[in-house]
Enzyme design. Structure first.
Site, PDB file in Angstrom:
ATOM      1  NE  ARG A  18      -0.468  -0.261   5.000  1.00 55.33           N
ATOM      2  CZ  ARG A  18      -0.193   0.810   5.766  1.00 55.33           C
ATOM      3  NH1 ARG A  18      -0.554   2.015   5.364  1.00 55.33           N
ATOM      4  NH2 ARG A  18       0.428   0.679   6.916  1.00 55.33           N
ATOM      5  NE  ARG A  40       3.703  -5.426  10.580  1.00 53.86           N
ATOM      6  CZ  ARG A  40       3.594  -4.455  11.483  1.00 53.86           C
ATOM      7  NH1 ARG A  40       4.599  -4.210  12.307  1.00 53.86           N
ATOM      8  NH2 ARG A  40       2.510  -3.720  11.550  1.00 53.86           N
ATOM      9  CB  VAL A  67      11.644  -5.142   7.793  1.00 52.82           C
ATOM     10  CG1 VAL A  67      11.061  -5.298   6.396  1.00 52.82           C
ATOM     11  CG2 VAL A  67      10.972  -4.007   8.547  1.00 52.82           C
ATOM     12  CE1 TYR A 159       8.672   7.290  10.249  1.00 52.03           C
ATOM     13  CE2 TYR A 159       8.926   9.676  10.069  1.00 52.03           C
ATOM     14  CZ  TYR A 159       8.666   8.449   9.486  1.00 52.03           C
ATOM     15  OH  TYR A 159       8.400   8.366   8.136  1.00 52.03           O
ATOM     16  CB  SER A 160      13.122  12.523  14.180  1.00 49.15           C
ATOM     17  OG  SER A 160      11.872  13.154  13.964  1.00 49.15           O
ATOM     18  CB  ALA A 161      16.137   8.650  16.409  1.00 55.69           C
ATOM     19  CE  LYS A 163      11.316   6.665   7.998  1.00 56.99           C
ATOM     20  NZ  LYS A 163      11.348   5.611   6.962  1.00 56.99           N
TER      21      LYS A 163
END
Length: 247
Positions: A18, A40, A67, A159-161, A163
Site C-alpha cells: 500500500r 508484513r 523487517v 521516528y526522526s532518530a 530516519k
C-alpha cells in the site's frame, strides 16, 4: 530481455502492499522491472499489487516477513535468492510510527520504531548485498527516509532518530559499494497525502509548504524509479527530499 537480463532487473520493494511502496512497485513494473512485493501482514493486499505488476507484463512474487525480525527476513530472502538469483535493486520503504511526546514515550514505542525502521535496513540488505556484488551486474539501492530525519519533528523523536540514522547508513553503504557499480541513495518525503490525514491538521500543515499542497505517492515513486534507472548511474550517496519546499 533475455532470462539473464530479466533476472538482473528484479527488484524488491519492502512495504509495498500500500501507500508509497505500492506506487513504487507499480511504477517500477511500468519501467520494465520484475518486482518482489513485500508485506508484513496483509497478504491479500500484496497479492493484489503483485497481480497489477503482472498485468503490466512483469514477473512478481509476494514475500511476507516482518523487517524487524532478522531471522525471518533472512530465511525468506535466502529462499528467494536460491530460486530466482540476486536482486538488481532494493527499495527499503517499510516503516512504522509510534508518535508521542518524548517524556510520555514508552520503551516499546521507542524499540519497535528503531527495530523496524533502522534495524530493518540491516535485516533486509545484509542478506542481499553480497549476492548483488557477486552478480557483477551493478545495482541500485534506495532507502526511504523522511523530512523528519532532516529536520526533526515534534512528537516523533523515535521516528526522526531512525530516519536520520537511515541517511547516515545510506551514505556509508554508498561508499562501500561504489566500486562495485551499485548506487545507494536516499529519498526523504515531506507530507504525503493519505486517507489517514487528520482534516483538522490539513490547513495548518499546508501553510508550512510553499507549494501549498501535500505530495502524492506517485510523485515520490517517480523519483525512486528514476534513481533505479540506467539514467541515474552517476548518482550515489545523495539525499533528495520531495517536500514541496518545506526545507
Amino acid at each position: 530481455m533475455s532470462a539473464v537480463d530479466a533476472q538482473a532487473r528484479q527488484v524488491l520493494v519492502t512495504g509495498s502492499s500500500r501507500g508509497i511502496g505500492k506506487a513504487v512497485a507499480l511504477q517500477l513494473a511500468g519501467a520494465g522491472f520484475d518486482v518482489a512485493v513485500h508485506c508484513r501482514g496483509n497478504v491479500e493486499q500484496a497479492q493484489a499489487v503483485a497481480a497489477q505488476v503482472e498485468a503490466l507484463g512483469q514477473r512478481s512474487w509476494v514475500l511476507q516477513f516482518d523487517v524487524a525480525d532478522r531471522t525471518a527476513a533472512e530465511q525468506v530472502l535466502s529462499k528467494h535468492l536460491e530460486q530466482h538469483g540476486a536482486f538488481y535493486g532494493v527499495v527499503c520503504n517499510a516503516g512504522i510510527t509510534r508518535d508521542n511526546a518524548f517524556p510520555a514515550m514508552s520503551g516499546d514505542d521507542w524499540d519497535s520504531v528503531i527495530n523496524t525502521n533502522l534495524s530493518g535496513f540491516y535485516n533486509v540488505l545484509r542478506p542481499l548485498v553480497m549476492p548483488m556484488v557477486s552478480a557483477r551486474q551493478g545495482g541500485r539501492i534506495v532507502t526511504l527516509s523522511s523530512i523528519a530525519g532532516l529536520a526533526g519533528n515534534r512528537g516523533q523523536v523515535n521516528y526522526s532518530a531512525t530516519k536520520a540514522g537511515l541517511i547516515g547508513a545510506t551514505k556509508a553503504l554508498a561508499l562501500e559499494l561504489g566500486k562495485r557499480g551499485i548506487t545507494v541513495n536516499c529519498v526523504a518525503p515531506g507530507i504525503i497525502e493519505t486517507d489517514m490525514i487528520d482534516e483538522v491538521f490539513v490547513d495548518e500543515a499546508k501553510k508550512m509548504i510553499p507549494l501549498r499542497r501535500f505530495g502524492q505517492a506517485d510523485e515520490v515513486a517517480s523519483l525512486v524509479t528514476y534513481l533505479m534507472s540506467d539514467q541515474a548511474s552517476y548518482i550515489t550517496r545523495q539525499v533528495i527530499s520531495v517536500n514541496g519546499g518545506m526545507l
